[in-house]
Write an enzyme that holds these catalytic residues in place. Structure first.
Site, PDB file in Angstrom:
ATOM      1  CB  CYS A   1     -28.097  63.194  16.878  1.00  0.00           C
ATOM      2  SG  CYS A   1     -26.312  63.352  17.458  1.00  0.00           S
TER       3      CYS A   1
ATOM      4  CB  VAL B   1     -32.728  69.103   6.411  1.00  0.00           C
ATOM      5  CG1 VAL B   1     -31.973  70.337   5.903  1.00  0.00           C
ATOM      6  CG2 VAL B   1     -33.887  69.985   6.964  1.00  0.00           C
TER       7      VAL B   1
ATOM      8  CB  SER C   1     -33.474  66.842  10.538  1.00  0.00           C
ATOM      9  OG  SER C   1     -33.895  67.577   9.539  1.00  0.00           O
TER      10      SER C   1
ATOM     11  CD  GLU D   1     -21.811  62.800  11.345  1.00  0.00           C
ATOM     12  OE1 GLU D   1     -22.537  62.080  11.952  1.00  0.00           O
ATOM     13  OE2 GLU D   1     -20.732  62.060  10.949  1.00  0.00           O
TER      14      GLU D   1
HETATM   15  P1  NAD Z   1     -32.677  70.878  10.991  1.00  0.00           P
HETATM   16  O1  NAD Z   1     -32.318  69.735   9.967  1.00  0.00           O
HETATM   17  O2  NAD Z   1     -34.295  71.071  10.963  1.00  0.00           O
HETATM   18  O3  NAD Z   1     -31.991  72.021  10.770  1.00  0.00           O
HETATM   19  C1  NAD Z   1     -30.434  72.046  10.860  1.00  0.00           C
HETATM   20  C2  NAD Z   1     -29.851  73.156  10.263  1.00  0.00           C
HETATM   21  O4  NAD Z   1     -30.204  73.054   8.818  1.00  0.00           O
HETATM   22  C3  NAD Z   1     -30.285  74.558  10.781  1.00  0.00           C
HETATM   23  O5  NAD Z   1     -29.289  75.523  10.942  1.00  0.00           O
HETATM   24  C4  NAD Z   1     -31.314  74.761   9.777  1.00  0.00           C
HETATM   25  O6  NAD Z   1     -31.846  76.251   9.592  1.00  0.00           O
HETATM   26  C5  NAD Z   1     -30.693  74.203   8.511  1.00  0.00           C
HETATM   27  N1  NAD Z   1     -31.822  73.878   7.257  1.00  0.00           N
HETATM   28  C6  NAD Z   1     -33.173  73.667   7.507  1.00  0.00           C
HETATM   29  N2  NAD Z   1     -33.629  73.454   6.101  1.00  0.00           N
HETATM   30  C7  NAD Z   1     -32.817  73.517   5.402  1.00  0.00           C
HETATM   31  C8  NAD Z   1     -32.642  73.429   3.938  1.00  0.00           C
HETATM   32  N3  NAD Z   1     -33.425  73.025   3.216  1.00  0.00           N
HETATM   33  N4  NAD Z   1     -31.303  73.506   3.376  1.00  0.00           N
HETATM   34  C9  NAD Z   1     -30.242  73.905   3.993  1.00  0.00           C
HETATM   35  N5  NAD Z   1     -30.323  74.133   5.390  1.00  0.00           N
HETATM   36  C10 NAD Z   1     -31.425  73.877   6.056  1.00  0.00           C
HETATM   37  O7  NAD Z   1     -32.336  70.129  12.603  1.00  0.00           O
HETATM   38  P2  NAD Z   1     -32.553  70.598  13.714  1.00  0.00           P
HETATM   39  O8  NAD Z   1     -33.919  70.726  14.210  1.00  0.00           O
HETATM   40  O9  NAD Z   1     -31.882  72.105  14.001  1.00  0.00           O
HETATM   41  O10 NAD Z   1     -31.754  69.582  14.708  1.00  0.00           O
HETATM   42  C11 NAD Z   1     -32.257  68.349  15.167  1.00  0.00           C
HETATM   43  C12 NAD Z   1     -31.660  67.254  14.270  1.00  0.00           C
HETATM   44  O11 NAD Z   1     -30.277  67.230  14.001  1.00  0.00           O
HETATM   45  C13 NAD Z   1     -32.208  65.713  15.104  1.00  0.00           C
HETATM   46  O12 NAD Z   1     -32.791  65.185  13.854  1.00  0.00           O
HETATM   47  C14 NAD Z   1     -30.789  65.447  15.393  1.00  0.00           C
HETATM   48  O13 NAD Z   1     -30.819  64.222  15.554  1.00  0.00           O
HETATM   49  C15 NAD Z   1     -29.851  65.970  14.401  1.00  0.00           C
HETATM   50  N6  NAD Z   1     -28.473  66.025  14.743  1.00  0.00           N
HETATM   51  C16 NAD Z   1     -27.690  65.102  14.481  1.00  0.00           C
HETATM   52  C17 NAD Z   1     -26.232  65.135  15.028  1.00  0.00           C
HETATM   53  C18 NAD Z   1     -25.193  64.098  14.425  1.00  0.00           C
HETATM   54  O14 NAD Z   1     -23.809  64.364  14.785  1.00  0.00           O
HETATM   55  N7  NAD Z   1     -25.373  63.078  13.656  1.00  0.00           N
HETATM   56  C19 NAD Z   1     -26.095  65.951  16.039  1.00  0.00           C
HETATM   57  C20 NAD Z   1     -27.104  66.882  16.522  1.00  0.00           C
HETATM   58  C21 NAD Z   1     -28.285  66.818  15.985  1.00  0.00           C
END
Ligand code: NAD
Length: 483
Positions: free
Chosen positions: A284, A232, A229, A250
């Site tokens: 995404c 984050v 996201s 990303e």
């Molecule tokens: P998220 O940001 O909640 O979590 C992603 C990862 O980060 C997980 O492994 C999580 O445990 C870890 N994380 C959470 N907080 C953290 C912190 N403070 N420090 C370090 N790591 C931390 O996202 P999600 O809910 O797993 O995935 C959905 C999001 O990802 C959506 O916003 C989507 O658009 C995005 N996404 C982007 C792409 C791209 O290529 N641009 C691809 C897929 C998903």
């Protein structure tokens, strides 16, 4: 059946007992606990980093053809274990069969492409203003790379960083998302171990935000490759900036499909349904905003609503469905809340709109304005909000009104008109007469604005992303300076 090793051990260069808690692996379609997974602590991050740093030089020095051979073996093993990996992707992550199969094939391609990277040219020779001096510049590994992955395409989005980072001579510590720790983490440890990755080179540390933060803050991890996201990612970017650590971000998207007045509406509606509802909209690049010229809006809406109404949501492990469950209850409630708040502000539900536990109907919302959450926020659910425009200029302004800038699609009978419009969009990827969910692994992929740091994954971009450079100058013999 014997208990999998990852229920009680962590893969830190090899399987090792660990003290952290076990976490349940829950099936989103049924709520059933499928297994448990050993999670990591901050102390494990530190231990894994030391092991990785010790192993990195030997890995980097391994001849390129041997690294390539290991990566090709990993690719073959992904295919050999396809049934098991796809089963986990379906049950742990709620993926329908074709999505799971596509993701595995895509990951296989990533492994094959990474296997070709170590034999790419790794530098250049430059002239020198001094006689008898040679200047060359070469790519060198970064060191230990931390990869933090999301749950929506957990295998592909982890391994699209892991494989090229390894190929370029780095060690890697992967932290999968808690909702996909098995298929996006522990199974990949088994695959890379069986492929012959030497001890110490690859690590998988399941856990939540705390484990991710420990990776980001560790001074001996020299790069973070994060997919997730924007909230984050911004936080990770801040920390990496302060520590002068390389980071690839990303992030989220709020991607527009632009339907011009001369579009083929049948093709546009077909693209739109796929782009909006595939994997329950949890992508995404999902087509999350449908910007439609007023003169064709009624026909587009009718065609899209008709397609949405035909889609069946259900447990993808038990039956053939178009939509599986959303990943967990909080995501399902979030999608519902965005729909309810938008309807309160005047949007109309033309198809779907209902939540049933973790399942959400394919939904079409009409009358959506830029003030509504369905337009302004990344929904990450199966919702297609429709907003009208009257001119190409207005369409461009609406696309660029979002702080995100990942993907966009334009439908028009004139590819020239569409390309002129594409040039003015602040997004990393534009697809003409197609939908927004597109990934070809040989083409660099990435976003602008709140969707990322404009870094790119895939094809030639991987050489840049997972290496740093070193200038070496060589004098045939020393010279005398003025003092
Ligand atoms: P998220 O940001 O909640 O979590 C992603 C990862 O980060 C997980 O492994 C999580 O445990 C870890 N994380 C959470 N907080 C953290 C912190 N403070 N420090 C370090 N790591 C931390 O996202 P999600 O809910 O797993 O995935 C959905 C999001 O990802 C959506 O916003 C989507 O658009 C995005 N996404 C982007 C792409 C791209 O290529 N641009 C691809 C897929 C998903």
């Amino acid at each position: 059946m014997s208990t999998p090793i990852w229920e009680t051990q962590l893969y830190m260069g090899k399987w090792q007992p660990a003290d952290g808690p076990q976490a349940p692996v829950t099936e989103p379609a049924t709520g059933e606990v499928l297994a448990k997974v050993q999670t990591a602590t901050a102390a494990d991050v530190d231990r894994a980093t030391r092991i990785a740093n010790d192993a990195q030089r030997h890995w980097a020095e391994l001849p390129f053809d041997q690294k390539a051979e290991i990566l090709r073996r990993a690719a073959a093993l992904l295919k050999e274990r396809a049934e098991e990996i796809n089963r986990w992707n379906t049950r742990e992550c709620g993926s329908i069969g074709p999505k799971a199969e596509w993701e595995l094939q895509a990951t296989y391609e990533q492994a094959q492409m990474a296997a070709a990277l170590p034999m790419q040219p790794s530098g250049q020779i430059f002239p020198s203003s001094l006689p008898r001096r040679r200047n060359y510049w070469k790519r060198v590994p970064i060191g230990t790379v931390g990869v933090i992955a999301p749950w929506n395409f957990p295998i592909l989005l982890a391994m699209r960083s892991v494989f090229p980072a390894l190929a370029m001579g780095n060690c890697v510590i992967l932290k999968p998302a808690p909702d996909s720790a098995v298929c996006g983490g522990t199974l990949m440890a088994e695959i890379l171990e069986a492929a012959g990755v030497p001890e110490g080179v690859f690590h998988v540390l399941p856990g939540g935000a705390d484990v991710g933060e420990s990776l980001v803050q560790h001074p001996e991890i020299k790069m973070i490759s994060f997919t997730g996201s924007s909230a984050v990612g911004e936080r990770i970017g801040e920390t990496c900036g302060r520590m002068l650590k390389k980071c690839a971000l990303e992030l989220g998207g709020n991607n527009a499909m632009v339907i011009l007045d001369d579009a083929d509406l049948e093709a546009a509606a077909s693209s739109a349904a796929w782009g909006a509802f595939l994997h329950q909209g949890q992508i995404c690049m999902q087509a999350g905003r449908h910007l439609v010229h007023r003169s064709v809006a009624e026909r587009y809406l009718e065609k899209l609503a008709e397609r949405a109404g035909r889609l069946v949501a259900g447990d993808p492990w038990q039956q053939q469905v178009h939509l599986g469950p959303l990943i967990n209850e909080s995501q399902a409630r979030r999608v519902e809340e965005i729909v309810v708040r938008s309807v309160e502000m005047g949007a109309q539900v033309v198809a779907g709109g209902q939540r049933n536990g973790n399942f959400f109907d394919a939904t079409v919302l009409a009358g959506v304005t830029p003030q509504m959450p369905a337009f302004a926020e990344e929904i990450f659910g199966p919702v297609a909000p429709i907003t009208l425009f009257d001119s190409d200029e207005e369409a461009i302004d609406l696309v660029n009104a979002s702080p995100y800038g990942l993907a966009a699609a334009i439908h028009s009978a004139s590819t020239e008109r569409a390309q002129r419009l594409a040039e003015r969009l602040r997004v990393g990827m534009v697809h003409i007469n197609d939908q927004t969910v597109n990934n070809e692994f040989q083409v660099p992929f990435g976003g602008m604005g709140r969707s990322g740091t404009s870094g790119r994954f895939g094809g030639p971009a991987n050489l840049e992303e997972f290496t740093t450079t070193q200038w070496v100058s060589v004098m045939e013999q020393g010279i005398q300076y003025p003092f």
